[in-house]
Design a protein around this motif. Sequence first.
Motif, PDB file in Angstrom:
ATOM      1  N   ARG A  76       0.815  -1.214   0.000  1.00  0.00           N
ATOM      2  CA  ARG A  76       0.000   0.000   0.000  1.00  0.00           C
ATOM      3  C   ARG A  76       0.850   1.265   0.000  1.00  0.00           C
ATOM      4  NH1 ARG A  76      -4.589  -1.605   4.591  1.00  0.00           N
ATOM      5  NH2 ARG A  76      -5.242  -3.578   3.619  1.00  0.00           N
ATOM      6  N   LEU A  77       2.122   1.157   0.388  1.00  0.00           N
ATOM      7  CA  LEU A  77       2.984   2.330   0.424  1.00  0.00           C
ATOM      8  C   LEU A  77       3.487   2.642  -0.978  1.00  0.00           C
ATOM      9  CD1 LEU A  77       5.109   1.598   3.627  1.00  0.00           C
ATOM     10  CD2 LEU A  77       3.073   3.035   3.423  1.00  0.00           C
ATOM     11  N   LYS A  78       3.364   3.903  -1.367  1.00  0.00           N
ATOM     12  CA  LYS A  78       3.760   4.297  -2.718  1.00  0.00           C
ATOM     13  C   LYS A  78       5.260   4.144  -2.940  1.00  0.00           C
ATOM     14  CE  LYS A  78      -0.060   7.601  -3.249  1.00  0.00           C
ATOM     15  NZ  LYS A  78      -0.423   9.010  -3.516  1.00  0.00           N
ATOM     16  N   VAL A  79       6.051   4.448  -1.895  1.00  0.00           N
ATOM     17  CA  VAL A  79       7.503   4.399  -2.078  1.00  0.00           C
ATOM     18  C   VAL A  79       8.011   2.974  -2.221  1.00  0.00           C
ATOM     19  CG1 VAL A  79       7.873   6.545  -0.848  1.00  0.00           C
ATOM     20  CG2 VAL A  79       7.860   4.389   0.426  1.00  0.00           C
ATOM     21  N   CYS A  80       7.181   1.983  -1.870  1.00  0.00           N
ATOM     22  CA  CYS A  80       7.634   0.598  -1.936  1.00  0.00           C
ATOM     23  C   CYS A  80       7.437  -0.023  -3.305  1.00  0.00           C
ATOM     24  CB  CYS A  80       6.906  -0.239  -0.873  1.00  0.00           C
ATOM     25  SG  CYS A  80       7.406   0.190   0.808  1.00  0.00           S
ATOM     26  N   HIS A  81       6.651   0.597  -4.173  1.00  0.00           N
ATOM     27  CA  HIS A  81       6.436   0.096  -5.535  1.00  0.00           C
ATOM     28  C   HIS A  81       5.987  -1.364  -5.521  1.00  0.00           C
ATOM     29  CE1 HIS A  81       8.233   3.779  -7.036  1.00  0.00           C
ATOM     30  NE2 HIS A  81       9.284   3.563  -6.275  1.00  0.00           N
ATOM     31  N   GLY A  82       4.909  -1.614  -4.821  1.00  0.00           N
ATOM     32  CA  GLY A  82       4.416  -2.985  -4.721  1.00  0.00           C
ATOM     33  C   GLY A  82       5.279  -3.866  -3.840  1.00  0.00           C
ATOM     34  N   ALA A  83       5.906  -3.258  -2.840  1.00  0.00           N
ATOM     35  CA  ALA A  83       6.744  -3.944  -1.846  1.00  0.00           C
ATOM     36  C   ALA A  83       8.090  -4.388  -2.407  1.00  0.00           C
ATOM     37  CB  ALA A  83       6.025  -5.155  -1.246  1.00  0.00           C
ATOM     38  N   ARG A  84       8.361  -4.156  -3.677  1.00  0.00           N
ATOM     39  CA  ARG A  84       9.638  -4.573  -4.239  1.00  0.00           C
ATOM     40  C   ARG A  84      10.781  -3.740  -3.681  1.00  0.00           C
ATOM     41  NH1 ARG A  84       6.583  -4.111  -8.867  1.00  0.00           N
ATOM     42  NH2 ARG A  84       7.744  -2.240  -9.433  1.00  0.00           N
ATOM     43  N   PHE A 143      10.799   3.317   5.910  1.00  0.00           N
ATOM     44  CA  PHE A 143       9.930   2.706   4.904  1.00  0.00           C
ATOM     45  C   PHE A 143       9.043   3.737   4.200  1.00  0.00           C
ATOM     46  CE2 PHE A 143      11.118  -0.916   7.473  1.00  0.00           C
ATOM     47  CZ  PHE A 143      11.317  -1.906   6.522  1.00  0.00           C
ATOM     48  N   PHE A 144       9.113   4.998   4.613  1.00  0.00           N
ATOM     49  CA  PHE A 144       8.403   6.081   3.938  1.00  0.00           C
ATOM     50  C   PHE A 144       9.355   6.964   3.134  1.00  0.00           C
ATOM     51  CE2 PHE A 144       5.804   4.841   7.534  1.00  0.00           C
ATOM     52  CZ  PHE A 144       4.524   4.818   7.011  1.00  0.00           C
ATOM     53  N   ILE A 145      10.635   6.568   3.080  1.00  0.00           N
ATOM     54  CA  ILE A 145      11.650   7.341   2.378  1.00  0.00           C
ATOM     55  C   ILE A 145      11.750   6.831   0.936  1.00  0.00           C
ATOM     56  CG2 ILE A 145      14.113   7.893   2.301  1.00  0.00           C
ATOM     57  CD1 ILE A 145      14.181   7.688   5.300  1.00  0.00           C
ATOM     58  N   PRO A 146      11.911   7.712  -0.043  1.00  0.00           N
ATOM     59  CA  PRO A 146      12.017   7.274  -1.454  1.00  0.00           C
ATOM     60  C   PRO A 146      13.179   6.314  -1.669  1.00  0.00           C
ATOM     61  CG  PRO A 146      11.628   9.635  -1.313  1.00  0.00           C
ATOM     62  CD  PRO A 146      11.888   9.171   0.081  1.00  0.00           C
ATOM     63  N   SER A 147      13.020   5.484  -2.650  1.00  0.00           N
ATOM     64  CA  SER A 147      14.023   4.454  -2.937  1.00  0.00           C
ATOM     65  C   SER A 147      15.357   5.053  -3.358  1.00  0.00           C
ATOM     66  CB  SER A 147      13.500   3.523  -4.030  1.00  0.00           C
ATOM     67  OG  SER A 147      14.449   2.541  -4.343  1.00  0.00           O
ATOM     68  N   ALA A 148      15.340   6.177  -4.056  1.00  0.00           N
ATOM     69  CA  ALA A 148      16.585   6.796  -4.510  1.00  0.00           C
ATOM     70  C   ALA A 148      17.472   7.189  -3.326  1.00  0.00           C
ATOM     71  CB  ALA A 148      16.275   8.024  -5.367  1.00  0.00           C
ATOM     72  N   PHE A 149      16.842   7.715  -2.272  1.00  0.00           N
ATOM     73  CA  PHE A 149      17.624   8.102  -1.090  1.00  0.00           C
ATOM     74  C   PHE A 149      18.195   6.864  -0.395  1.00  0.00           C
ATOM     75  CE2 PHE A 149      18.126   9.075   3.400  1.00  0.00           C
ATOM     76  CZ  PHE A 149      18.864  10.254   3.350  1.00  0.00           C
ATOM     77  N   VAL A 150      17.433   5.794  -0.361  1.00  0.00           N
ATOM     78  CA  VAL A 150      17.910   4.565   0.274  1.00  0.00           C
ATOM     79  C   VAL A 150      19.103   3.999  -0.482  1.00  0.00           C
ATOM     80  CG1 VAL A 150      17.276   2.207   0.917  1.00  0.00           C
ATOM     81  CG2 VAL A 150      15.637   4.053   1.217  1.00  0.00           C
TER      82      VAL A 150
END
Length: 421
Positions: A76-84, A143-150
Amino acid sequence: MTNLVMDDCPQSNGSSNHKSKEIFAQFIDNSCCTRYCLGPNPSLARFIYALIFLVTCLLAWSIRDYGHNALSELERLKVCHGARACLGAEGVLRISFGCFLFFFLMFLSTVGTKKLEDTRNNWHSEWWPVKIVLWIGFMVIPFFIPSAFVQLYGKIAHFGAGAFLLIQLISVISFINWLNDCCRSEKYYERCQYQIMALSVTTYLASIIGITMMYIWYVPNVSCKFNILFITSTLVLLQLMTLASIPSKVRGGFLAPGLMGLYIVYLCWSAIRSEPQTEICNKKAEAATSADWLTIVSFVIAVLAIVIATFSTGIDSKCLQVQLTYVFKKTEAESEDEVPYGYGFFHFVFAMGAMYFAMLFVGWNSKNTMPKWTIDVGWTSTWVRIVNEWVATLVLDANCTTFLEEQNRSRSSVEAERVVS
């Protein structure tokens, strides 16, 4: 009526009650519960932080290996892109980032604490409900941080993990130097010279046996060029350290290279074990990992080793102050009101350890997919171990050279005093 009864009581009962109260108060002051449960206790606090670190490591592992089944709500989290982007290797980075934030905040809030009366001592050793809430918050926020930052954090974590390995190396060498200095001192060498000699020979022979066993296990044929290179270089480094200590053999000079020899043999073995199991030169390791129970036991030991290494390095707050020399230097006795270890350094090591365990869980590659129940596997992990081994040998050889120079200077000064006298 009550007052009359109290007045009729003999004085001895009053003194007896008073004495009993004093004994009870003294028992409470000296009891373990008072020392460990009431008031700030830095000695107990460090174990609680280690437990928090262990739970964080297990949480990162569970998200990496079993997160797809247990954390379906992340879709459900947008930053997770379907949990991937919140599971697998990136899930490990997110947990690592939260752990880093927690201990780095503790570092900023406790660095420079020197006295037990300091308010920051209470913050380091108490306020556990508040810190548990902070830790939980830092586990959720990433888990609410964008993937690019991670992914950017994953690149930075390479340097943090390297810093952790460097601090750990300095701590290990500092301990070996301290032990070697004690064995060289007049106080212990005259009484324990045979024990020191036996220990030196035992550590050296154990290193040779370890190298021989690695040749047998990991070099099934001459095509295993990397394994031959790693093991042979370890053998050469062991001999170089031993030769560098020959001039100082009068006082147990072989003890330091013997202990360091065990350490570099362990690093070489860890490096070979980190090679991908698909390599033909690792048939022995591949056969061992085929047993599920052995794989699980190895994984558990590896995780506990991470926590123990972080804990032992963190409490060694003076390792950065130690000059890389074999000369024993006395320090002033610490006062009773000083903190038992550096709080800031302790939390800084744990913050770097958060980056370190992330690199082990992802094989030093944030886009790498690790098999279940594996840790620190990949060619990057292998070369990190090998470079760490080479650096350790260079540092110890520099220490041996510095010791010999100091020894020659001291002999020259003694001879000069004799001439003058």
